[in-house]
Design a protein around this motif. Sequence first.
Motif, PDB file in Angstrom:
ATOM      1  N   HIS A  44      13.506  -3.184  -1.128  1.00 53.27           N
ATOM      2  CA  HIS A  44      12.478  -4.204  -0.916  1.00 53.27           C
ATOM      3  C   HIS A  44      11.443  -3.681   0.066  1.00 53.27           C
ATOM      4  O   HIS A  44      11.790  -3.143   1.119  1.00 53.27           O
ATOM      5  CB  HIS A  44      13.098  -5.500  -0.380  1.00 53.27           C
ATOM      6  N   SER A  45      10.165  -3.856  -0.268  1.00 55.30           N
ATOM      7  CA  SER A  45       9.076  -3.407   0.604  1.00 55.30           C
ATOM      8  C   SER A  45       8.864  -4.413   1.736  1.00 55.30           C
ATOM      9  O   SER A  45       9.259  -5.575   1.645  1.00 55.30           O
ATOM     10  CB  SER A  45       7.775  -3.268  -0.200  1.00 55.30           C
ATOM     11  N   ILE A  46       8.232  -3.952   2.793  1.00 50.68           N
ATOM     12  CA  ILE A  46       7.888  -4.823   3.909  1.00 50.68           C
ATOM     13  C   ILE A  46       6.398  -5.135   3.855  1.00 50.68           C
ATOM     14  O   ILE A  46       5.577  -4.262   3.549  1.00 50.68           O
ATOM     15  CB  ILE A  46       8.259  -4.177   5.264  1.00 50.68           C
ATOM     16  N   ASP A  47       6.034  -6.407   4.082  1.00 53.23           N
ATOM     17  CA  ASP A  47       4.629  -6.790   4.120  1.00 53.23           C
ATOM     18  C   ASP A  47       4.258  -7.230   5.525  1.00 53.23           C
ATOM     19  O   ASP A  47       5.082  -7.195   6.446  1.00 53.23           O
ATOM     20  CB  ASP A  47       4.333  -7.896   3.101  1.00 53.23           C
ATOM     21  N   LEU A  48       3.001  -7.654   5.706  1.00 56.20           N
ATOM     22  CA  LEU A  48       2.512  -7.990   7.033  1.00 56.20           C
ATOM     23  C   LEU A  48       3.291  -9.142   7.653  1.00 56.20           C
ATOM     24  O   LEU A  48       3.679  -9.084   8.832  1.00 56.20           O
ATOM     25  CB  LEU A  48       1.019  -8.328   6.978  1.00 56.20           C
ATOM     26  N   GLU A  49       3.558 -10.176   6.880  1.00 52.43           N
ATOM     27  CA  GLU A  49       4.293 -11.315   7.435  1.00 52.43           C
ATOM     28  C   GLU A  49       5.722 -10.931   7.782  1.00 52.43           C
ATOM     29  O   GLU A  49       6.262 -11.375   8.799  1.00 52.43           O
ATOM     30  CB  GLU A  49       4.270 -12.481   6.438  1.00 52.43           C
ATOM     31  N   GLY A  50       6.332 -10.091   6.956  1.00 53.43           N
ATOM     32  CA  GLY A  50       7.681  -9.630   7.256  1.00 53.43           C
ATOM     33  C   GLY A  50       7.720  -8.792   8.522  1.00 53.43           C
ATOM     34  O   GLY A  50       8.648  -8.909   9.338  1.00 53.43           O
ATOM     35  N   ALA A  51       6.695  -7.947   8.695  1.00 53.27           N
ATOM     36  CA  ALA A  51       6.623  -7.111   9.895  1.00 53.27           C
ATOM     37  C   ALA A  51       6.431  -7.974  11.137  1.00 53.27           C
ATOM     38  O   ALA A  51       7.096  -7.784  12.160  1.00 53.27           O
ATOM     39  CB  ALA A  51       5.481  -6.108   9.763  1.00 53.27           C
ATOM     40  N   ARG A  52       5.519  -8.927  11.065  1.00 53.26           N
ATOM     41  CA  ARG A  52       5.284  -9.815  12.205  1.00 53.26           C
ATOM     42  C   ARG A  52       6.562 -10.574  12.575  1.00 53.26           C
ATOM     43  O   ARG A  52       6.912 -10.692  13.754  1.00 53.26           O
ATOM     44  CB  ARG A  52       4.177 -10.807  11.877  1.00 53.26           C
ATOM     45  N   SER A  53       7.243 -11.088  11.569  1.00 53.75           N
ATOM     46  CA  SER A  53       8.453 -11.878  11.806  1.00 53.75           C
ATOM     47  C   SER A  53       9.533 -11.038  12.477  1.00 53.75           C
ATOM     48  O   SER A  53      10.198 -11.493  13.418  1.00 53.75           O
ATOM     49  CB  SER A  53       8.970 -12.450  10.489  1.00 53.75           C
ATOM     50  N   LEU A  54       9.706  -9.793  12.010  1.00 47.87           N
ATOM     51  CA  LEU A  54      10.727  -8.918  12.579  1.00 47.87           C
ATOM     52  C   LEU A  54      10.436  -8.623  14.051  1.00 47.87           C
ATOM     53  O   LEU A  54      11.323  -8.710  14.909  1.00 47.87           O
ATOM     54  CB  LEU A  54      10.798  -7.613  11.791  1.00 47.87           C
ATOM     55  N   ILE A  63      10.230  11.212   8.703  1.00 42.70           N
ATOM     56  CA  ILE A  63      10.541   9.807   8.465  1.00 42.70           C
ATOM     57  C   ILE A  63       9.291   8.997   8.146  1.00 42.70           C
ATOM     58  O   ILE A  63       9.402   7.915   7.575  1.00 42.70           O
ATOM     59  CB  ILE A  63      11.270   9.167   9.659  1.00 42.70           C
ATOM     60  N   PHE A  64       8.106   9.513   8.482  1.00 42.54           N
ATOM     61  CA  PHE A  64       6.902   8.739   8.192  1.00 42.54           C
ATOM     62  C   PHE A  64       6.701   8.579   6.694  1.00 42.54           C
ATOM     63  O   PHE A  64       6.125   7.587   6.235  1.00 42.54           O
ATOM     64  CB  PHE A  64       5.672   9.376   8.828  1.00 42.54           C
ATOM     65  N   ALA A  65       7.174   9.536   5.902  1.00 39.75           N
ATOM     66  CA  ALA A  65       7.105   9.381   4.456  1.00 39.75           C
ATOM     67  C   ALA A  65       7.931   8.180   4.004  1.00 39.75           C
ATOM     68  O   ALA A  65       7.527   7.411   3.123  1.00 39.75           O
ATOM     69  CB  ALA A  65       7.590  10.650   3.763  1.00 39.75           C
ATOM     70  N   LEU A  66       9.114   7.988   4.636  1.00 40.00           N
ATOM     71  CA  LEU A  66       9.946   6.832   4.309  1.00 40.00           C
ATOM     72  C   LEU A  66       9.331   5.544   4.838  1.00 40.00           C
ATOM     73  O   LEU A  66       9.471   4.481   4.216  1.00 40.00           O
ATOM     74  CB  LEU A  66      11.351   7.019   4.885  1.00 40.00           C
ATOM     75  N   VAL A  67       8.656   5.620   5.972  1.00 41.01           N
ATOM     76  CA  VAL A  67       7.943   4.454   6.504  1.00 41.01           C
ATOM     77  C   VAL A  67       6.915   3.962   5.491  1.00 41.01           C
ATOM     78  O   VAL A  67       6.823   2.769   5.180  1.00 41.01           O
ATOM     79  CB  VAL A  67       7.259   4.804   7.839  1.00 41.01           C
ATOM     80  N   LEU A  68       6.120   4.888   4.955  1.00 45.18           N
ATOM     81  CA  LEU A  68       5.099   4.522   3.976  1.00 45.18           C
ATOM     82  C   LEU A  68       5.722   4.019   2.680  1.00 45.18           C
ATOM     83  O   LEU A  68       5.212   3.080   2.051  1.00 45.18           O
ATOM     84  CB  LEU A  68       4.189   5.714   3.709  1.00 45.18           C
ATOM     85  N   ALA A  69       6.833   4.641   2.275  1.00 44.34           N
ATOM     86  CA  ALA A  69       7.516   4.173   1.064  1.00 44.34           C
ATOM     87  C   ALA A  69       8.007   2.746   1.241  1.00 44.34           C
ATOM     88  O   ALA A  69       7.918   1.923   0.322  1.00 44.34           O
ATOM     89  CB  ALA A  69       8.675   5.109   0.728  1.00 44.34           C
ATOM     90  N   LYS A  70       8.529   2.420   2.432  1.00 42.02           N
ATOM     91  CA  LYS A  70       8.984   1.062   2.716  1.00 42.02           C
ATOM     92  C   LYS A  70       7.817   0.078   2.653  1.00 42.02           C
ATOM     93  O   LYS A  70       7.998  -1.089   2.287  1.00 42.02           O
ATOM     94  CB  LYS A  70       9.638   1.017   4.099  1.00 42.02           C
ATOM     95  N   MET A  71       6.621   0.523   2.982  1.00 41.52           N
ATOM     96  CA  MET A  71       5.431  -0.315   2.933  1.00 41.52           C
ATOM     97  C   MET A  71       4.876  -0.432   1.517  1.00 41.52           C
ATOM     98  O   MET A  71       3.881  -1.132   1.286  1.00 41.52           O
ATOM     99  CB  MET A  71       4.367   0.259   3.863  1.00 41.52           C
ATOM    100  N   GLY A  72       5.493   0.278   0.559  1.00 41.00           N
ATOM    101  CA  GLY A  72       5.000   0.258  -0.816  1.00 41.00           C
ATOM    102  C   GLY A  72       3.774   1.116  -1.028  1.00 41.00           C
ATOM    103  O   GLY A  72       3.056   0.960  -2.018  1.00 41.00           O
ATOM    104  N   ASN A  73       3.518   2.056  -0.110  1.00 38.54           N
ATOM    105  CA  ASN A  73       2.346   2.916  -0.187  1.00 38.54           C
ATOM    106  C   ASN A  73       2.740   4.343   0.175  1.00 38.54           C
ATOM    107  O   ASN A  73       2.337   4.871   1.212  1.00 38.54           O
ATOM    108  CB  ASN A  73       1.257   2.408   0.767  1.00 38.54           C
TER     109      ASN A  73
END
Length: 533
Positions: free
Chosen positions: A23-33, A183-193
């Motif tokens: 599951h990707s992370i979006d802006l609202e999910g990031a803010r909530s976390l 790990i930044f490649a995985l960070v971007l993958a988690k963001m769907g980009n």
Amino acid sequence: MTLSGKIAANARYALGLRGFLRHSIDLEGARSLLQSHLARREASFLKVIERGVYAQRKSPYRWLLQRADIDFEDVERLVAQTGVEGTLERLYDAGVYVTLEESKGRQPLRRNGDELPVSAADFHNPLLATAFDKRSSGSSGIPTRARIDFGRVLLESSYVTVLQHVHGLEGRRFGLWEPGLTIFALVLAKMGNPPERVFTTADTRTLGLRTAIFMRYTQWVCGRLGQKLPPLEYVRREDVIQIARWLAEKTAAGTPAVMVCMTTPAVRICLAAKEHGLDISGTVFRIGGEPYTPSKAEVIASAGARTAGHYVLSEIGSVGAACGTPAHLDDYHAFKEKLGIIQREKRMASGASVPAMIYTTIVPVGHSLMLNTESGDYATMEERECGCDFGRLGYTTHLSGVGSYEKLTGEGVTFVGSRLYEVVEKLLPARFGGNVADYQIVEEEEQGLPKVSIVVAPRVGPVDEQALVATILESLAATHEDGGQAMTDIWRQSGTLRVVRREPYATATMKVLPLHVMRPDAAKKKNGGNAAK
């Protein structure tokens, strides 16, 4: 590690990666976390102290607390009365702290007449759910192992998602120029980009079989989950024009890219673009790993690009991210849900003092566990409401003027590293030509005697070496707080300073630090058993 252990570790990584990317992370999910972490900050701190320190019989921090006669109930009471930072101040004053030399295992802990020998491994995080290992150059350029779990990658993904919104980067594609598949490649993958291009500073043929298998497997899993990672492209420092051309293509298409790299590589890309007449305007560099100085900022701005930096330590990951309404050239929101931060004046051998950063783990996702641990950095820390999204989330602590208080020494003379930035990046290019990436001060040893070399890149052209040495000595002599005329007179009389024409030393991540310390054993290897020439 045994064969069965390696198989089990690979299996854990496989399952963890699949679950992480499902599951990707979006802006609202990031803010909530991030808001949830901020809300339970004190409870998280106490859990780390209880489980990561008092429950660990061999913890050096437990040894320090015992010498100070402080038990867990005392820490709980202090947190209730004074908060996290207030507690850390009280612990520090009671002798519960770790210096930079102690944290590296170079010195034993010594408190109240007692002594505890330590190694760097003693400060590893016992609470880390390791998913995989990576190498980090560290600020010194010396590769170290860093264990990382998916909890850290998720947190980093949240930071970058908010950063992307704060700096208006939604919809942009990313490029990376780093040692390998970081790990930044995985960070971007988690963001769907996932990144569009991954340039590596290391020849993939030299990375070893285990690393090659790890990277291929990661690429395969990401591809199966719809987040395809591109192949790695080896780009040497002298071939940086390849990256500049890609950035120019993105600008020409009307969608300037975001380039993730260290600060000096960003400068090199901009210089290459200008030299070859390439338009990379609109490009945003997500830089870090080195101080962002006015000279570097001027080069990047001259190419029509801008930055959205981050402040990171290899032991704990991100410390802060660039403010959307900065009051300073480098203005970072400190991630206080993750770290407790206090400061102490650090007096250098030269007599100058700087506000040293002292860090404590609150969310245990870093390679190291810290409790009032020096980082080797200093900064100005202030509370400020800025109005950007980070500030609205509750990140009101700002860090600026970040630098290292490492020293340049020779013949008993000491100069603070921060003073050298102005000489290397501004004074020398202005008087002798070239740019901020063409000069470097190298401390080394020759036949047991200290030598300080001024490395000048060949592309600068003919240089009056005597005038260059004189310029440096005159500049340092004028710095009264660093010892002034008497200190430079020692260097002048002993012939400590000399000019060497070569490319400046770069780390694995293409950092070019203004001060490079050449260790005697490294010098011998580079010169076939002889000291550095």
